[in-house]
Motif scaffolding. Structure first.
Motif, PDB file in Angstrom:
ATOM      1  N   PRO A 151       1.500  -1.261  -0.049  1.00 46.34           N
ATOM      2  CA  PRO A 151      -0.231   0.102  -0.129  1.00 46.34           C
ATOM      3  C   PRO A 151       0.770   0.948  -0.519  1.00 46.34           C
ATOM      4  CG  PRO A 151      -0.192  -1.505   1.545  1.00 46.34           C
ATOM      5  CD  PRO A 151       0.624  -2.122   1.207  1.00 46.34           C
ATOM      6  N   SER A 152       0.280   2.494  -0.416  1.00 40.38           N
ATOM      7  CA  SER A 152       0.771   3.758  -0.661  1.00 40.38           C
ATOM      8  C   SER A 152       2.019   4.472   0.989  1.00 40.38           C
ATOM      9  CB  SER A 152      -0.075   4.584  -1.524  1.00 40.38           C
ATOM     10  OG  SER A 152      -0.785   4.493  -1.473  1.00 40.38           O
ATOM     11  N   ASP A 154       0.263   6.899   1.914  1.00 42.80           N
ATOM     12  CA  ASP A 154      -0.367   7.224   2.942  1.00 42.80           C
ATOM     13  C   ASP A 154      -2.333   6.527   3.055  1.00 42.80           C
ATOM     14  OD1 ASP A 154      -1.452   7.228   0.086  1.00 42.80           O
ATOM     15  OD2 ASP A 154      -2.461   8.639  -0.112  1.00 42.80           O
ATOM     16  N   LYS A 155      -1.698   5.367   2.965  1.00 43.72           N
ATOM     17  CA  LYS A 155      -2.995   4.208   3.254  1.00 43.72           C
ATOM     18  C   LYS A 155      -2.446   3.402   4.547  1.00 43.72           C
ATOM     19  CE  LYS A 155      -4.779   4.409  -0.892  1.00 43.72           C
ATOM     20  NZ  LYS A 155      -5.795   4.955  -1.672  1.00 43.72           N
ATOM     21  N   PRO A 156      -3.562   2.912   5.083  1.00 46.83           N
ATOM     22  CA  PRO A 156      -3.829   2.097   5.858  1.00 46.83           C
ATOM     23  C   PRO A 156      -2.609   0.729   6.383  1.00 46.83           C
ATOM     24  CG  PRO A 156      -6.141   2.480   5.014  1.00 46.83           C
ATOM     25  CD  PRO A 156      -5.149   3.020   4.718  1.00 46.83           C
ATOM     26  N   HIS A 158       0.525   0.307   5.673  1.00 45.35           N
ATOM     27  CA  HIS A 158       1.382   0.695   5.247  1.00 45.35           C
ATOM     28  C   HIS A 158       2.527   0.215   6.014  1.00 45.35           C
ATOM     29  CE1 HIS A 158       4.864   1.908   2.621  1.00 45.35           C
ATOM     30  NE2 HIS A 158       4.944   2.883   3.771  1.00 45.35           N
TER      31      HIS A 158
END
Length: 245
Positions: A151-152, A154-156, A158
């Motif tokens: 996940p990037s 800014d994603k949960p 990460h």
């Protein structure tokens, strides 16, 4: 690049044709190495063909995983498709497999002698170093695929993903440092067309994980068919006899 590839295909085809012409009527007297070389040249020179297969894993404790089924199609000497029943990307090129076996093997022997007038069956022991390097590369590629799905920022999750990936990479490095791989192939070849009809691969692994010894085996079975768009009688007969796990 296309021109160079076309030239290489022509060269392989000419070598294959000259090999057939040179052998003439001495097919029954070919060495195991000659059969392997001719089957590789024959498949490399074939414009198109299909193949289907399955790969299964069994541990030393008797645990068996669901087989991964795949099918591929080659057209103009290029592998156009390789579809599987799983989410993981699979890379399997039959010409490359035969090329590697032809160039680096520890032993090649005929196991059915002249009893079968239609096919010859080879038992090939892959070079141990080549086998280990091949599987190391495959396992690292599988882990890299997980990293590509991270996940990037800014994603949960990460950070949790990064930590788990780092832990998995460390565990894999430790396992690979102790891993030994032994691979054998059984290759069935059409005596007349000098093309592979069926290939079975069995690889046995031994490694240490968390200071404990482990072992597992991987079995891959592949059938070839529709050479240049047509099924030969021998291929049809093999297709009826072979069953997939």
């Amino acid at each position: 690049m296309k021109k160079e590839k076309a030239i290489s295909v022509i060269v392989v085809t000419l070598v294959f044709m000259l090999s057939i012409a040179g052998c003439g009527n001495v097919g029954k007297h070919r060495s195991p190495e000659e059969w392997l070389s001719l089957s590789y040249s024959g498949l490399a020179a074939t414009d198109q063909y299909d193949f289907t297969g399955s790969m299964s894993i069994k541990t030393d404790g008797g645990l068996a995983f669901k087989p991964e089924v795949f099918e591929g199609k080659v057209v103009d000497h290029q592998q156009l498709t390789l579809q599987t029943n799983s989410q993981e990307t699979m890379h399997w090129n039959p010409v490359k497999v035969l090329e590697t076996l032809n160039q680096s093997n520890d032993e090649v022997r005929i196991v059915n002698g002249s009893n079968d007038e239609e096919t010859v069956t080879l038992l090939i022991t892959e070079n141990a170093k080549v086998s280990k390097e091949k599987w190391e590369q495959r396992l690292r590629q599988q882990l890299d695929q997980l990293g590509a799905n991270m996940p990037s920022k800014d994603k949960p999750f990460h950070q949790e993903w990064m930590e788990e990936l780092a832990r998995s990479r460390s565990q894999l490095d430790a396992m690979l440092s102790t891993m030994q791989a032994a691979t054998e192939y059984e290759l069935v070849i059409d005596r007349t067309k000098l093309l592979p009809l069926k290939m079975e691969e069995k690889t046995s692994f031994q490694y240490t994980y968390n200071k404990r010894p482990f072992s597992e085996s991987r079995y891959t079975t592949v059938r070839f068919q529709s050479f240049n768009g047509a099924l030969s009688n021998t291929v049809q007969q093999m297709h009826k006899r072979v069953t997939m796990d």
